[in-house]
Design a protein around this motif. Structure first.
Motif, short mmCIF file in Angstrom:
data_model
loop_
_atom_site.label_atom_id
_atom_site.label_comp_id
_atom_site.label_asym_id
_atom_site.label_seq_id
_atom_site.Cartn_x
_atom_site.Cartn_y
_atom_site.Cartn_z
N ASP A 327 -73.27 11.31 44.41
CA ASP A 327 -72.26 10.27 44.56
C ASP A 327 -71.43 10.08 43.29
O ASP A 327 -70.31 9.55 43.34
CB ASP A 327 -72.93 8.94 44.94
CG ASP A 327 -71.92 7.89 45.37
OD1 ASP A 327 -71.11 8.18 46.27
OD2 ASP A 327 -71.91 6.80 44.77
N GLU A 328 -71.96 10.52 42.14
CA GLU A 328 -71.24 10.37 40.88
C GLU A 328 -70.30 11.54 40.61
O GLU A 328 -69.51 11.50 39.67
CB GLU A 328 -72.23 10.24 39.71
CG GLU A 328 -73.05 8.96 39.73
CD GLU A 328 -73.91 8.81 38.50
OE1 GLU A 328 -73.56 9.39 37.45
OE2 GLU A 328 -74.94 8.13 38.58
N ALA A 329 -70.38 12.59 41.41
CA ALA A 329 -69.51 13.75 41.24
C ALA A 329 -68.22 13.56 42.03
O ALA A 329 -68.16 12.78 42.99
CB ALA A 329 -70.23 15.02 41.68
N LEU A 350 -66.01 17.49 38.86
CA LEU A 350 -66.43 16.59 37.78
C LEU A 350 -67.87 16.15 38.03
O LEU A 350 -68.19 15.59 39.07
CB LEU A 350 -65.53 15.36 37.75
CG LEU A 350 -65.68 14.38 36.58
CD1 LEU A 350 -65.17 15.00 35.29
CD2 LEU A 350 -64.92 13.09 36.87
N VAL A 351 -68.77 16.42 37.05
CA VAL A 351 -70.19 16.06 37.19
C VAL A 351 -70.61 15.20 36.00
O VAL A 351 -69.98 15.23 34.95
CB VAL A 351 -71.08 17.32 37.28
CG1 VAL A 351 -70.75 18.14 38.51
CG2 VAL A 351 -70.97 18.16 36.01
N PRO A 352 -71.70 14.42 36.15
CA PRO A 352 -72.19 13.58 35.05
C PRO A 352 -72.61 14.40 33.84
O PRO A 352 -73.01 15.56 33.96
CB PRO A 352 -73.40 12.86 35.67
CG PRO A 352 -73.15 12.88 37.14
CD PRO A 352 -72.45 14.18 37.40
N HIS A 353 -72.54 13.76 32.66
CA HIS A 353 -72.87 14.43 31.40
C HIS A 353 -74.33 14.86 31.32
O HIS A 353 -74.66 15.83 30.65
CB HIS A 353 -72.54 13.53 30.20
CG HIS A 353 -71.18 13.75 29.66
ND1 HIS A 353 -70.84 14.81 28.87
CD2 HIS A 353 -70.04 13.03 29.82
CE1 HIS A 353 -69.57 14.75 28.55
NE2 HIS A 353 -69.06 13.68 29.11
N GLU A 385 -66.24 20.31 35.08
CA GLU A 385 -65.83 19.39 34.03
C GLU A 385 -66.83 18.24 33.91
O GLU A 385 -67.57 17.95 34.84
CB GLU A 385 -64.45 18.79 34.33
CG GLU A 385 -63.30 19.77 34.19
CD GLU A 385 -61.95 19.06 34.35
OE1 GLU A 385 -61.95 17.86 34.71
OE2 GLU A 385 -60.93 19.71 34.14
N HIS A 386 -66.80 17.61 32.73
CA HIS A 386 -67.58 16.39 32.49
C HIS A 386 -66.61 15.24 32.26
O HIS A 386 -65.56 15.42 31.65
CB HIS A 386 -68.52 16.53 31.30
CG HIS A 386 -69.60 17.55 31.51
ND1 HIS A 386 -70.72 17.29 32.25
CD2 HIS A 386 -69.71 18.84 31.10
CE1 HIS A 386 -71.50 18.36 32.28
NE2 HIS A 386 -70.90 19.31 31.59
N GLY A 387 -67.00 14.03 32.69
CA GLY A 387 -66.15 12.87 32.51
C GLY A 387 -66.18 12.32 31.09
O GLY A 387 -67.04 12.68 30.29
#
Length: 392
Positions: A327-329, A350-353, A385-387
């Protein structure tokens, strides 16, 4: 008292976004700190000399060092208020972080000094001499320091000042140290038990933790911290709230000191909008955010498909797949490139760090497999990518 001082010495005190008003707040806090600590220092030095108390004289020099902290804060605020120049086009706001870091080291020095003295008192205990004049001076010192701590914390929160919050923590650290001294004197007087050294150990640990936290909070913006959730929401809502902008991503914020923020963001606009219209829209948003929020924002324009039903359907499918996996991607910069029967779905994922390399590879493969299962013509070309947002 705080409101009275602010109204009397800070012109236009309600305009906290104004750099001149902010500087006036900083100068007021520093001057009040210098005056209070000098009064305490001189009073303790005179009375300590009269009654022959080494502890009171030592505490007088401690207040003198606190006055030095306020002087450092004063210098930091003045240097941070200097306007931008050729060598520093984004101003000198980070001087405030540097001065707060110096105050943090002074707090740590007090903690280490207190810890060392406490160990020495445990190993070589001495009888604590009770003196009512000494207790009265220490209680007065505690009351003044409590007010000074509240004063700096209130102003620090009002104008988001790191150095004021550091000075507030320093003052409350002194309250702990002095309160421990008073408690030790009273316990020794009425119970005959000398806990001075053990009380000092506990207090020194609290002071050291406070100093470490000040240093940590000060170093993070100097090193380059992730954008806060509040700032992220503020900017994205302002950008995405504009008619003609479909969405946004890749927000990066650089802080050059409180009130000195530069940011970049990618804004998605319909690909059927003319270049002139899109350019005018982006310029208008940048000007509005600079005017309303004092944030220097640079917007990169990303055209996206809003009419092609096949592209929109494929984008919705991939978005749903990604959200079901995590859900965070999320995805952005989606394009569909046809090569005969093959549909190349090109997008950024975009995925979490906190993702490990294995997790990154796994989610990419899962997206590719699920997309292929949905439509065998789909071939995903993914850029991971990372946010830049901090959700803490």
């Amino acid at each position: 008292m705080t409101s009275l001082l602010v109204k009397k010495f800070v012109k236009n005190y309600e305009l906290i976004g104004d750099s001149k008003v902010r500087t006036s707040y900083g100068i007021l806090a520093s001057v009040v700190g210098i005056i209070c600590n000098l009064i305490l220092s001189v009073t303790k030095l005179v009375i300590g000399t009269i009654i022959g108390s080494i502890s009171v004289i030592a505490d007088a020099f401690n207040n003198l060092s606190d006055a030095a902290s306020s002087i450092i804060s004063f210098i930091g605020v003045k240097m941070a208020s200097r306007p931008a120049d050729e060598e520093h086009p984004f101003g000198h706001g980070r001087y405030e972080y540097i001065s707060a870091l110096v105050v943090a080291f002074l707090v740590l020095q007090v903690g280490f000094s207190c810890f060392k003295s406490a160990i020495d008192k445990i190993l070589h205990p001495e009888e604590v001499a009770f003196n009512i004049v000494l207790v009265g001076i220490l209680v007065l010192s505690i009351l003044i320091k409590i007010w000074l701590g509240i004063f700096n914390r209130t102003l620090g929160k009002r104008i988001n000042s790191t150095v004021m919050r550091a000075t507030s923590t320093d003052a409350f650290g002194d309250v702990l140290v002095t309160s421990a001294t008073v408690a030790s004197l009273l316990i020794s007087k009425y119970s005959g038990v000398n806990i001075d050294g053990y009380m000092g150990i506990v207090v020194s640990i609290f002071v050291l933790i406070a100093g470490f936290n000040i240093a940590k909070d000060t170093l993070e913006p100097l090193l380059g911290e992730a954008v806060s959730k509040e700032t992220y929401d503020l900017i994205t809502k302002k950008v995405e709230g504009q008619e003609g902008i479909v969405g946004s991503h890749d927000l990066i914020v650089h802080s050059y000191g409180p009130g000195h923020i530069m940011a970049t963001i990618h804004a998605e606009v319909p690909n059927n909008m003319s270049f002139e219209e899109a350019h005018e829209l982006i310029d208008r948003v940048e000007r509005q955010i600079l005017r309303d929020e004092n944030i220097f924002l640079v917007i990169h324009m990303d055209p996206i498909e809003v009419n092609d039903k096949e592209v929109m359907r494929a984008r919705d499918i991939i978005s749903k797949i990604v959200k079901e996996l995590d859900d965070e991607a999320s995805i952005h910069d989606f394009r569909l490139i046809s090569e005969g029967e093959i549909r190349n779905l090109v997008f950024d994922l975009l995925v979490p760090h906190q993702y490990s390399v294995e997790q990154e590879e796994k989610i990419q493969q899962q997206v590719k497999n699920l997309a292929k299962a949905y439509d065998e013509r789909y071939t995903c070309v993914i850029t991971l990518e990372h946010g830049f947002i901090c959700n803490k």
